[in-house]
Write an enzyme that holds these catalytic residues in place. Structure first.
Site, PDB file in Angstrom:
ATOM      1  N   ARG A   9       4.392  27.270  -1.029  1.00 23.72           N
ATOM      2  CA  ARG A   9       3.118  28.237  -2.575  1.00 23.72           C
ATOM      3  C   ARG A   9       3.120  26.781  -3.060  1.00 23.72           C
ATOM      4  O   ARG A   9       1.797  26.514  -3.235  1.00 23.72           O
ATOM      5  CB  ARG A   9       3.719  28.872  -3.829  1.00 23.72           C
ATOM      6  CG  ARG A   9       4.289  30.069  -2.970  1.00 23.72           C
ATOM      7  CD  ARG A   9       5.148  31.463  -3.578  1.00 23.72           C
ATOM      8  NE  ARG A   9       4.145  31.192  -4.908  1.00 23.72           N
ATOM      9  CZ  ARG A   9       5.111  31.665  -6.276  1.00 23.72           C
ATOM     10  NH1 ARG A   9       5.710  31.802  -6.094  1.00 23.72           N
ATOM     11  NH2 ARG A   9       3.729  32.290  -7.219  1.00 23.72           N
ATOM     12  N   HIS A  28       6.962  32.100 -16.107  1.00 21.64           N
ATOM     13  CA  HIS A  28       7.357  32.038 -15.378  1.00 21.64           C
ATOM     14  C   HIS A  28       7.790  30.924 -14.830  1.00 21.64           C
ATOM     15  O   HIS A  28       7.700  30.582 -14.204  1.00 21.64           O
ATOM     16  CB  HIS A  28       6.901  33.401 -14.536  1.00 21.64           C
ATOM     17  CG  HIS A  28       6.901  34.441 -15.081  1.00 21.64           C
ATOM     18  ND1 HIS A  28       6.422  35.665 -14.835  1.00 21.64           N
ATOM     19  CD2 HIS A  28       7.601  35.266 -16.371  1.00 21.64           C
ATOM     20  CE1 HIS A  28       6.669  36.962 -15.612  1.00 21.64           C
ATOM     21  NE2 HIS A  28       6.970  36.143 -16.673  1.00 21.64           N
ATOM     22  N   CYS A  70      22.309  19.229 -17.914  1.00 19.68           N
ATOM     23  CA  CYS A  70      21.551  18.186 -17.832  1.00 19.68           C
ATOM     24  C   CYS A  70      20.112  19.190 -18.089  1.00 19.68           C
ATOM     25  O   CYS A  70      19.339  18.314 -19.048  1.00 19.68           O
ATOM     26  CB  CYS A  70      21.352  17.693 -16.877  1.00 19.68           C
ATOM     27  SG  CYS A  70      20.418  16.738 -15.855  1.00 19.68           S
ATOM     28  N   CYS A  78      16.395  20.198 -12.398  1.00 17.50           N
ATOM     29  CA  CYS A  78      18.365  19.951 -12.225  1.00 17.50           C
ATOM     30  C   CYS A  78      18.815  21.403 -12.943  1.00 17.50           C
ATOM     31  O   CYS A  78      18.872  22.140 -13.775  1.00 17.50           O
ATOM     32  CB  CYS A  78      18.739  19.306 -13.104  1.00 17.50           C
ATOM     33  SG  CYS A  78      20.020  18.358 -12.794  1.00 17.50           S
ATOM     34  N   SER A 136      -0.157  43.914 -13.188  1.00 26.84           N
ATOM     35  CA  SER A 136      -0.098  45.040 -13.069  1.00 26.84           C
ATOM     36  C   SER A 136       0.401  45.254 -14.211  1.00 26.84           C
ATOM     37  O   SER A 136       1.046  46.880 -14.600  1.00 26.84           O
ATOM     38  CB  SER A 136       0.781  44.931 -12.188  1.00 26.84           C
ATOM     39  OG  SER A 136       1.909  44.406 -12.083  1.00 26.84           O
ATOM     40  N   ASN A 175       1.438  33.161 -14.490  1.00 26.66           N
ATOM     41  CA  ASN A 175       1.345  32.198 -13.397  1.00 26.66           C
ATOM     42  C   ASN A 175       1.993  31.304 -13.419  1.00 26.66           C
ATOM     43  O   ASN A 175       1.987  30.351 -14.180  1.00 26.66           O
ATOM     44  CB  ASN A 175      -0.352  32.399 -12.820  1.00 26.66           C
ATOM     45  CG  ASN A 175      -0.996  33.273 -12.927  1.00 26.66           C
ATOM     46  OD1 ASN A 175       0.228  34.359 -12.408  1.00 26.66           O
ATOM     47  ND2 ASN A 175      -2.062  33.785 -13.016  1.00 26.66           N
TER      48      ASN A 175
HETATM   49  N1  APR Z   1      -9.663  40.050 -11.177  1.00 26.29           N
HETATM   50  C1  APR Z   1      -9.185  40.940 -11.827  1.00 26.29           C
HETATM   51  N2  APR Z   1      -7.704  41.730 -11.699  1.00 26.29           N
HETATM   52  C2  APR Z   1      -7.192  41.325 -10.422  1.00 26.29           C
HETATM   53  C3  APR Z   1      -8.136  40.794  -9.255  1.00 26.29           C
HETATM   54  C4  APR Z   1      -9.142  40.397  -9.857  1.00 26.29           C
HETATM   55  N3  APR Z   1      -9.916  39.433  -8.729  1.00 26.29           N
HETATM   56  N4  APR Z   1      -7.333  40.268  -8.468  1.00 26.29           N
HETATM   57  C5  APR Z   1      -6.051  41.368  -8.345  1.00 26.29           C
HETATM   58  N5  APR Z   1      -6.482  42.350  -9.604  1.00 26.29           N
HETATM   59  C6  APR Z   1      -5.198  42.548 -10.311  1.00 26.29           C
HETATM   60  C7  APR Z   1      -4.875  43.728 -10.032  1.00 26.29           C
HETATM   61  O1  APR Z   1      -5.644  44.601  -9.531  1.00 26.29           O
HETATM   62  C8  APR Z   1      -3.269  43.985 -10.362  1.00 26.29           C
HETATM   63  O2  APR Z   1      -2.961  45.271 -11.190  1.00 26.29           O
HETATM   64  O3  APR Z   1      -4.196  41.831 -10.772  1.00 26.29           O
HETATM   65  C9  APR Z   1      -3.164  42.192 -10.818  1.00 26.29           C
HETATM   66  C10 APR Z   1      -1.883  41.948 -10.349  1.00 26.29           C
HETATM   67  O4  APR Z   1      -0.928  42.396 -10.482  1.00 26.29           O
HETATM   68  P1  APR Z   1       0.800  41.581  -9.538  1.00 26.29           P
HETATM   69  O5  APR Z   1       0.638  41.311  -8.136  1.00 26.29           O
HETATM   70  O6  APR Z   1       2.033  42.428 -10.538  1.00 26.29           O
HETATM   71  O7  APR Z   1       1.030  39.957 -10.795  1.00 26.29           O
HETATM   72  P2  APR Z   1       1.639  39.821 -11.729  1.00 26.29           P
HETATM   73  O8  APR Z   1       1.570  41.406 -12.717  1.00 26.29           O
HETATM   74  O9  APR Z   1       0.494  38.692 -12.122  1.00 26.29           O
HETATM   75  O10 APR Z   1       3.089  39.970 -11.301  1.00 26.29           O
HETATM   76  C11 APR Z   1       3.657  39.763 -13.577  1.00 26.29           C
HETATM   77  O11 APR Z   1       5.945  39.310 -11.410  1.00 26.29           O
HETATM   78  O12 APR Z   1       6.263  38.546  -9.437  1.00 26.29           O
HETATM   79  C12 APR Z   1       6.671  38.589 -10.694  1.00 26.29           C
HETATM   80  O13 APR Z   1       7.291  36.322 -11.603  1.00 26.29           O
HETATM   81  C13 APR Z   1       6.231  38.101 -11.160  1.00 26.29           C
HETATM   82  O14 APR Z   1       4.518  37.122 -12.241  1.00 26.29           O
HETATM   83  C14 APR Z   1       4.728  38.167 -11.701  1.00 26.29           C
HETATM   84  C15 APR Z   1       5.133  38.856 -12.759  1.00 26.29           C
HETATM   85 ZN    ZN Z   2      20.325  16.052 -13.671  1.00 26.37          ZN
END
Ligand code: APR
Ligand code: ZN
Length: 238
Positions: free
Chosen positions: A56, A108, A121, A116, A180, A89
């Protein structure tokens, strides 16, 4: 504390070509989250976990901020004190869009950083887009302990949530873009604010949009101008 809080999730980076987590074809469709993003991942699945974040991180090099990142960066740079930018993000697209590291809070963790593993540390190193082993053989420069991705795994402490909780107390306009709501309870947060805007591509089963003053089910790049206009009007009442 800021009057406006903009909280984002993976959806804001989707149009920059970065996979979300729970949409169809998202990261958690491809990888077992309990293997690569769990509190015991580094103990039980060290190699595949490091490989997952190395992949990633190297992909991030070619990713560019989209219009939503740029418009929010513009607003934050114009209204430094009045707007807080907090994201779930781990990408660096807000920074690539012109935000200083101190002007965006990553709840996150941050993909270009290693930390580390020695808790006394805990040194953090920014390694750019390199793989973990390319950086001093994956060892801490200070104490030579093993390093790990500076990402908050499920079941781990997330120290920046304290800042989020402080910001939510004081914010008057709460803006949610591209999450989400599976990890952060945005429904509850929306009730603290005088006004709240939800922008997602589509409804999420984890969010009750009735709690929001305005709901925009469209791409972030298509919603951000309307959101920006509302923020500017809110901050410059006629
Ligand atoms: N514009 C706006 N919203 C969008 C778009 C877009 N182009 N594409 C997708 N989405 C929305 C989807 O509808 C969904 O509601 O973004 C959301 C993505 O949801 P997730 O995939 O669950 O991501 P997120 O909510 O950031 O997850 C939260 O969960 O897995 C952990 O640590 C990870 O930070 C992450 C956390
Ligand atoms: Zn260290």
């Amino acid at each position: 504390m800021a009057k406006v809080l903009i909280l984002s999730g993976a959806g804001i980076s989707a149009e920059s070509g970065i996979s979300t987590f729970r949409d169809s074809g998202g990261l958690w469709d491809e990888y077992d989250v309990s293997v690569v993003c769990n509190y015991d991942s580094m103990q039980k699945h060290e190699d595949v976990t490091i490989e997952f974040y190395d992949k990633r991180r190297s992909e991030l090099k070619s990713k560019e901020p989209n219009y939503a990142h740029k418009r929010i960066a513009e607003l934050k740079n114009m209204y430094k004190k009045e707007i807080a930018v907090i994201t779930q993000n781990v990408d660096n697209l807000f920074e690539k869009a012109g935000l200083k590291p101190e002007d965006v809070i990553h709840l996150h963790g941050f993909l270009t950083q290693l930390r580390c593993q020695d808790s006394y540390c805990g040194k953090v190193f920014d390694i750019g887009y390199k793989s973990q082993k390319e950086f001093n053989g994956g060892r801490c420069l200070t104490c030579n302990s093993k390093l790990r991705p500076n990402i908050v795994f499920f079941g781990e402490q997330a120290p920046m949530y304290e800042e989020l909780n402080k910001q939510i107390q004081d914010c008057e306009l709460f803006v949610v873009i591209g999450t989400s709501g599976n990890v952060i309870g945005v429904n509850t947060m929306a009730q603290f604010a005088t006004r709240s805007i939800l922008n997602n591509y589509e409804p999420s089963s984890a969010i009750n949009d009735a709690y929001f003053s305005k709901v925009l089910y469209k791409k972030a790049t298509e919603a951000v101008d309307e959101i920006a206009e509302e923020i500017e009007t809110f901050l410059n009442p006629r």
